[in-house]
Design an enzyme around this catalytic site. Structure first.
Site, PDB file in Angstrom:
ATOM      1  N   SER A 224     -24.517  16.989 -43.021  1.00 21.27           N
ATOM      2  CA  SER A 224     -24.085  16.976 -41.617  1.00 21.27           C
ATOM      3  C   SER A 224     -24.716  18.052 -40.739  1.00 21.27           C
ATOM      4  CB  SER A 224     -22.565  17.094 -41.532  1.00 21.27           C
ATOM      5  OG  SER A 224     -21.988  15.863 -41.862  1.00 21.27           O
TER       6      SER A 224
ATOM      7  N   LYS B 214     -19.501  23.315 -32.970  1.00 25.77           N
ATOM      8  CA  LYS B 214     -19.067  21.955 -33.305  1.00 25.77           C
ATOM      9  C   LYS B 214     -17.550  21.887 -33.126  1.00 25.77           C
ATOM     10  CE  LYS B 214     -19.345  18.710 -37.235  1.00 25.77           C
ATOM     11  NZ  LYS B 214     -19.846  18.566 -38.615  1.00 25.77           N
TER      12      LYS B 214
ATOM     13  N   SER C  63     -22.828  14.819 -39.181  1.00 28.30           N
ATOM     14  CA  SER C  63     -21.840  14.722 -38.133  1.00 28.30           C
ATOM     15  C   SER C  63     -21.959  15.782 -37.041  1.00 28.30           C
ATOM     16  CB  SER C  63     -20.445  14.817 -38.748  1.00 28.30           C
ATOM     17  OG  SER C  63     -20.271  16.093 -39.378  1.00 28.30           O
TER      18      SER C  63
END
Lengths: 480, 79
Positions: free
Chosen positions: A195, A91, A171
């Site tokens: 997330s 990420k 996210s």
């Protein structure tokens, strides 16, 4: 004559990490071929075409050369961990050399930082860093009303099970999407509240949110040092255990880091050794009444010998000032990241600096505004007040699960997707989500096991048993 | 008199155009933020069913530059 890509497809698509390693040992595959296979797929599908997913935000320009080196080391028997040579996407809030770490924000586009602690752990075990995954900008703590998976740098991440129709979750949107679309062997996400669990379940993959402190946060762009953690997102439970085993470990520069001894690690035969027989799980009455996929999942667990206790949502337990906790933590934690872990070239020092930077070209830099960032700077609390907020939230979160667990002698609680992620977040408890089927519109759903602090091994065992009994994951059809 | 009307129309058109541009920019600006301590919407930072996108493709990624380091190595990967 078939192309190299088509020849390799049966050896790579939807294969778990142990199988990929088996193909490498037998000579049908190499780390270089595997890396090129994923790169080829990213180029074919991810951007600027009618199937594009916008899930990859940056690539490691040296990864092919590094993969060749892994092939040499493999011949010299230097492989000691199953993550060796596996191309991993991070990420884009996780620092990694060779690429900028942006959190999707234009303000950080020149942030060429050193490896985060967990990236060092991955490299120590021989993993390949393939690139960075798109995300909800600033891990979704930035704009107020905006879609999951949007960042100015990476664009709009889209769900491979229904582009523009089904939410990607976030996210860690790019990590969930890219893993599901077979753009990498596995990926790393991060979670403050949902997330990892949300994008993993929305994209039919396995996501584990560890106990806070099991996995280091050093060198990861923060929201909240109280709640943040990184964690693995993978196509199956075995890979998840392998990736968790590669990244966990004590980090003295992380105040919440835990020294945990895990014997043989997470990934070995122990996953299979303990079944579900006699395990007691709490299942929510409200979900049993509304969600047929949850009912089927519970039936499957019963068939495997689990005992189910029906529990009711405890609506008396609230999470007051949850948003304030994030505000007050980020006020302090972002400046620490910027001074300690960001590139020296990054001139920003605080949330206020980022807000001012964004105002220079608001249409391009922040098309959905920056309402949550403004909320951060507007929030004020004394140290005592802040400590109290944290204490109340943690107590309430633990209370929420512990009451059920104690009264009913439960091993764990069963939820859906990220529905109880907020409570698990403040309790600092771990959770894992596993594919449990698809809604009528094709949207994937996940069965989520929540356990007590440091129960990761049990969570992986339960999830593995459920996964093997049901095999619910289907790869997205347009990306084969 | 006829020219006066033409002039009036031109002035009106320009003033409307200017107003439209103003609205576009102010859409991006957030209103004053008040801290809402009662907000317990804890799913707010992970999932939102949102299907109206203002932007799809990145304005910051140049696809040709993105693939430059790999073009040679991927040449043989024709399908």
């Amino acid at each position: 004559m078939k192309s190299i890509y088509n020849n390799l497809k049966p050896f790579v698509l939807e294969q778990d990490i142990p199988t990929l390693q088996k193909h490498i040992t037998s000579g049908e595959l190499s780390y270089e071929k595997l890396t090129k296979f994923y790169l080829y797929r990213i180029r074919k599908f991810d951007r600027a075409n009618n199937l594009s997913l916008n899930s990859v935000i940056a690539l490691n320009p040296n990864v092919i050369q590094q993969a060749r080196q892994k092939d040499k080391e493999f011949l010299n028997k230097k492989m000691k961990h199953p993550i060796f040579g596996m191309p991993i996407l991070l990420k884009d809030n996780v620092n990694a050399s060779d690429m900028p770490t942006t959190a999707g924000a234009v303000a950080l586009q020149d942030n060429n930082a050193e490896d985060a602690f967990i990236v060092k752990q991955l490299k120590k075990q021989g993993a390949l860093i393939l690139g960075k995954a798109n995300l909800s900008e600033w891990a979704y703590f930035f704009c107020g009303e905006c879609p999951s998976g949007y960042s100015a740098i990476g664009g709009q991440t889209l769900n491979p099970y229904g582009r523009k129709i089904i939410d990607t979750g976030g996210s860690s949107s790019g990590s969930g999407v890219a893993t599901s679309a077979n753009f990498c062997a596995a990926s790393i996400g991060s979670e403050t509240s949902g997330s990892i669990l949300s994008p993993a379940s929305q994209n039919s993959v396995v996501g584990l949110k560890p106990t806070i402190g099991l996995v280091s946060r050093s060198g990861i762009i923060p929201i909240s040092s109280t709640l943040d953690t990184a964690g693995p997102i993978t196509k199956n439970v075995i890979d998840n255990a392998i990736l968790l085993d590669a990244i966990f470990g004590e980090d003295k520069s992380d105040s919440k880091s835990i020294f945990a001894l895990w014997g043989n690690g997470f990934y070995v035969d122990e996953l299979v050794s303990e079944g579900l027989k006699g395990k007691r799980f709490g299942a929510y009455k409200e979900m049993l009444e509304k969600e047929p996929l949850y009912v089927s999942a519970i039936e499957q667990l019963k068939k495997r010998g689990a005992e189910i206790v029906v529990i009711e949502e405890n609506e008396d337990i609230k999470l007051p000032d949850f948003l304030r906790l994030l505000n007050l933590d980020m006020q302090k934690d972002l400046p620490i990241y910027l001074s300690k872990y960001a590139d020296d070239k990054v001139a920003l020092k605080s949330v206020e600096d980022v807000i001012d930077f964004n105002l220079k070209d608001s249409i391009h830099i922040m098309p959905y505004g920056q309402a949550l960032f403004k909320g951060i700077v507007a929030d004020k609390a004394t140290d005592e007040e802040f400590t109290l907020i944290k204490e109340i939230l943690k107590t309430n979160g633990k209370h929420y699960f512990d009451d059920f667990i104690k009264t009913n002698q439960l091993d764990g609680v069963l939820s859906i997707n990220n529905y109880h992620a907020g409570y698990a977040a403040v309790a600092e408890y771990p959770a894992i989500t596993v594919p449990m089927g698809y809604k009528e519109n094709g949207a994937p759903m996940g069965l989520t096991f929540i356990g007590k602090r440091l129960s990761e091994k049990q969570l992986l065992q339960w999830a593995y048993n459920y996964e093997q009994a049901t095999k619910m994951r289907k790869a997205p059809v347009n990306y084969n | 008199m006829k020219y006066f009307y033409y002039l009036l129309i031109i002035v009106f058109v320009f003033s409307c155009k200017k107003e439209t541009q103003k609205t576009t920019t102010s859409d991006i600006e957030d209103k004053a933020v008040e801290v809402d301590s009662s907000n317990t919407d804890i799913s707010a930072i992970s999932t939102k069913d949102f299907t109206e996108f203002k932007v799809l493709d990145s304005k910051y990624i140049n696809v040709d530059n993105f693939w430059k380091p790999f073009n040679k190595d991927l040449e043989k990967y024709i399908q």
